[in-house]
Design an enzyme around this catalytic site. Structure first.
Site, PDB file in Angstrom:
ATOM      1  N   TYR A 182      -1.323  -1.174  10.794  1.00  0.00           N
ATOM      2  CA  TYR A 182      -1.347  -0.987   9.120  1.00  0.00           C
ATOM      3  C   TYR A 182      -0.255  -0.920   8.657  1.00  0.00           C
ATOM      4  O   TYR A 182      -0.219  -1.815   8.115  1.00  0.00           O
ATOM      5  CB  TYR A 182      -3.190  -0.407   8.823  1.00  0.00           C
TER       6      TYR A 182
ATOM      7  N   SER B 145       0.786  -1.112   0.014  1.00  0.00           N
ATOM      8  CA  SER B 145      -0.163  -0.138  -0.081  1.00  0.00           C
ATOM      9  C   SER B 145       1.357   1.349   0.018  1.00  0.00           C
ATOM     10  O   SER B 145       2.055   0.972   0.077  1.00  0.00           O
ATOM     11  CB  SER B 145      -0.562   0.182   1.235  1.00  0.00           C
TER      12      SER B 145
HETATM   13  N1  LIG Z   1      -8.524  -0.667  -1.615  1.00  0.00           N
HETATM   14  C1  LIG Z   1      -7.385  -0.002  -1.090  1.00  0.00           C
HETATM   15  O1  LIG Z   1      -7.834   2.019  -0.901  1.00  0.00           O
HETATM   16  C2  LIG Z   1      -6.517  -0.159  -1.114  1.00  0.00           C
HETATM   17  C3  LIG Z   1      -5.119   0.525  -0.632  1.00  0.00           C
HETATM   18  C4  LIG Z   1      -3.986   0.114  -0.702  1.00  0.00           C
HETATM   19  C5  LIG Z   1      -3.838  -1.380  -0.026  1.00  0.00           C
HETATM   20  N2  LIG Z   1      -4.776  -2.381  -0.714  1.00  0.00           N
HETATM   21  C6  LIG Z   1      -4.592  -3.818  -0.162  1.00  0.00           C
HETATM   22  O2  LIG Z   1      -4.946  -4.395  -1.201  1.00  0.00           O
HETATM   23  C7  LIG Z   1      -5.076  -5.540  -0.841  1.00  0.00           C
HETATM   24  C8  LIG Z   1      -7.042  -6.521  -0.743  1.00  0.00           C
HETATM   25  O3  LIG Z   1      -7.521  -4.444  -0.566  1.00  0.00           O
HETATM   26  P1  LIG Z   1      -8.994  -5.260  -1.372  1.00  0.00           P
HETATM   27  O4  LIG Z   1      -8.833  -3.006  -1.402  1.00  0.00           O
HETATM   28  O5  LIG Z   1      -8.709  -5.552  -2.468  1.00  0.00           O
HETATM   29  O6  LIG Z   1     -10.233  -5.187   0.060  1.00  0.00           O
HETATM   30  P2  LIG Z   1     -10.892  -6.619  -0.573  1.00  0.00           P
HETATM   31  O7  LIG Z   1     -12.057  -5.515  -1.210  1.00  0.00           O
HETATM   32  O8  LIG Z   1     -12.184  -6.032   1.072  1.00  0.00           O
HETATM   33  O9  LIG Z   1     -11.205  -7.639  -0.686  1.00  0.00           O
HETATM   34  C9  LIG Z   1      -9.860  -8.371   0.443  1.00  0.00           C
HETATM   35  C10 LIG Z   1     -10.079 -10.015  -0.408  1.00  0.00           C
HETATM   36  O10 LIG Z   1      -9.336 -10.248   1.069  1.00  0.00           O
HETATM   37  C11 LIG Z   1      -9.898 -11.717   1.679  1.00  0.00           C
HETATM   38  N3  LIG Z   1      -9.221 -11.932   2.706  1.00  0.00           N
HETATM   39  C12 LIG Z   1      -9.517 -11.311   4.064  1.00  0.00           C
HETATM   40  N4  LIG Z   1      -8.830 -11.214   4.745  1.00  0.00           N
HETATM   41  C13 LIG Z   1      -9.003 -12.766   5.233  1.00  0.00           C
HETATM   42  C14 LIG Z   1      -8.246 -13.936   5.661  1.00  0.00           C
HETATM   43  N5  LIG Z   1      -8.118 -13.547   6.843  1.00  0.00           N
HETATM   44  N6  LIG Z   1      -8.130 -14.749   4.909  1.00  0.00           N
HETATM   45  C15 LIG Z   1      -8.166 -14.750   3.543  1.00  0.00           C
HETATM   46  N7  LIG Z   1      -8.951 -14.218   2.641  1.00  0.00           N
HETATM   47  C16 LIG Z   1      -8.811 -13.178   3.280  1.00  0.00           C
HETATM   48  C17 LIG Z   1     -11.018 -11.351   1.334  1.00  0.00           C
HETATM   49  O11 LIG Z   1     -11.744 -12.580   0.596  1.00  0.00           O
HETATM   50  P3  LIG Z   1     -12.428 -13.781   2.126  1.00  0.00           P
HETATM   51  O12 LIG Z   1     -13.726 -12.474   2.468  1.00  0.00           O
HETATM   52  O13 LIG Z   1     -13.346 -14.535   0.885  1.00  0.00           O
HETATM   53  O14 LIG Z   1     -12.030 -14.615   2.990  1.00  0.00           O
HETATM   54  C18 LIG Z   1     -11.209 -10.572  -0.186  1.00  0.00           C
HETATM   55  O15 LIG Z   1     -11.120 -10.921  -0.995  1.00  0.00           O
HETATM   56  C19 LIG Z   1      -5.633  -5.546   1.199  1.00  0.00           C
HETATM   57  O16 LIG Z   1      -4.402  -6.348   1.161  1.00  0.00           O
HETATM   58  C20 LIG Z   1      -5.417  -3.999   1.274  1.00  0.00           C
HETATM   59  O17 LIG Z   1      -4.610  -3.725   2.581  1.00  0.00           O
HETATM   60  C21 LIG Z   1      -6.234  -2.348  -0.592  1.00  0.00           C
END
Ligand SMILES: NC(=O)c1ccc[n+]([C@@H]2O[C@H](COP(=O)([O-])OP(=O)(O)OC[C@H]3O[C@@H](n4cnc5c(N)ncnc54)[C@H](OP(=O)(O)O)[C@@H]3O)[C@@H](O)[C@H]2O)c1
Length: 265
Positions: A157, A144
């Site tokens: 985080y 991130s």
């Molecule tokens: N969105 C942003 O603004 C942003 C910015 C920078 C970085 N990121 C990073 O990008 C990555 C993806 O995030 P996203 O924004 O796409 O979030 P998201 O839409 O909430 O998706 C999160 C995914 O992670 C899975 N997950 C969560 N907890 C888990 C666990 N305990 N075990 C296995 N799987 C788990 C969820 O699947 P299930 O519910 O099926 O388990 C889901 O498929 C993360 O690492 C986040 O920190 C996001």
């Protein structure tokens, strides 16, 4: 010549049921990768797997695991190590929390440290022997922009994402000359389920700071296709923000961090 089931590469994507991981799974399937999709929600995993297999003519398997549980991570690592090949590993599963360290559930913070730090490295360890033996492979660790800057409510985080980013840099140095590539993908605000899941409505984030999952995954795959760089920051505005921040003396950066918005605190 179209790839046959036996010749298709395999991509493992964690957190493919939503957001950035869902987009990675889609893009990799479109590129002809078979998929192994890993997260907690088995019903949703099957939905995604069936849709991608039908749309792209690839094989899509699922493995339901809570990747905050070290025993489940070990089980997955053993299964990956036993596979004849894993060509791409996307360590993407992650979550955020609301509240300061003093006021948040210690178990949630520990789970975050496991999911963002220990789990990606353990899964990388499981696939690296096969990748180095074949002198090919790609590991994308989703970090991130918070790996570079932090603020109130973001202590754990940012700490976990900074760990993963630096660990990825170190790993890339270890893997020089092996033919295996690693990437620390550092997105800024991206429209996914991430903020809803943590119960945070980020209404005061300026529109231009939001990115689409398509733009984030484009930047990642484009960089990987070119053979680098290790750290990928999607979007010019975030590249400029991080570059400017890194030029600041530490005292000034810490001062500015303390003035940061308290929206997640
Ligand atoms: N969105 C942003 O603004 C942003 C910015 C920078 C970085 N990121 C990073 O990008 C990555 C993806 O995030 P996203 O924004 O796409 O979030 P998201 O839409 O909430 O998706 C999160 C995914 O992670 C899975 N997950 C969560 N907890 C888990 C666990 N305990 N075990 C296995 N799987 C788990 C969820 O699947 P299930 O519910 O099926 O388990 C889901 O498929 C993360 O690492 C986040 O920190 C996001």
């Amino acid at each position: 010549m179209p790839a046959t089931a036996a010749s298709r590469p395999l991509a493992v994507v964690t957190g493919p049921t939503a957001g950035i991981g869902r987009e990675f799974a889609e893009r990799l399937a479109a590129r002809g990768h078979d998929l192994l999709l890993v997260s907690r929600d088995a019903a949703r995993l099957h939905e995604v797997a069936d849709a991608l297999a039908a749309a792209h003519g690839v094989r899509a398997e699922v493995a339901a695991h809570d990747l905050t549980d070290p025993a489940e991570v070990e089980a997955l690592a053993a299964a990956l190590a036993a596979r004849p090949r894993v060509d791409v590993l996307v360590n993407n599963a992650g979550f955020g929390t609301l509240g300061t360290l003093a006021r948040t559930d210690p178990a949630r913070q520990a789970a975050m440290i496991q999911l963002h730090c220990a789990t990606p490295l353990r899964l990388a360890q499981a696939v690296l022997p096969g990748m180095t033996a074949r002198a090919a492979g790609l590991i994308v660790n989703v970090c991130s922009v918070a790996a570079f800057l932090t603020g109130p409510g973001n202590a754990t985080y940012s700490g976990t994402k900074a760990f993963l980013r630096l660990a990825t840099d170190g790993l890339s140095a270890e893997l020089q000359g092996t033919g295996v590539r690693v990437q620390a993908l550092c997105p800024g605000f991206t429209r996914t389920e991430f903020h809803d899941r943590m119960g945070f409505a980020p209404t005061n984030i300026p529109r231009p700071l939001w990115m689409s999952v398509a733009a984030v995954v484009d930047a990642s795959l484009r960089a990987a296709d070119r053979g680098g760089p290790v750290t990928v920051i999607p979007g010019l505005r975030y590249k400029v923000l991080v570059a400017g921040w890194r030029l600041l003396p530490l005292r000034i950066a810490s001062f500015l961090t303390r003035q940061g918005p308290r929206v997640r605190a």
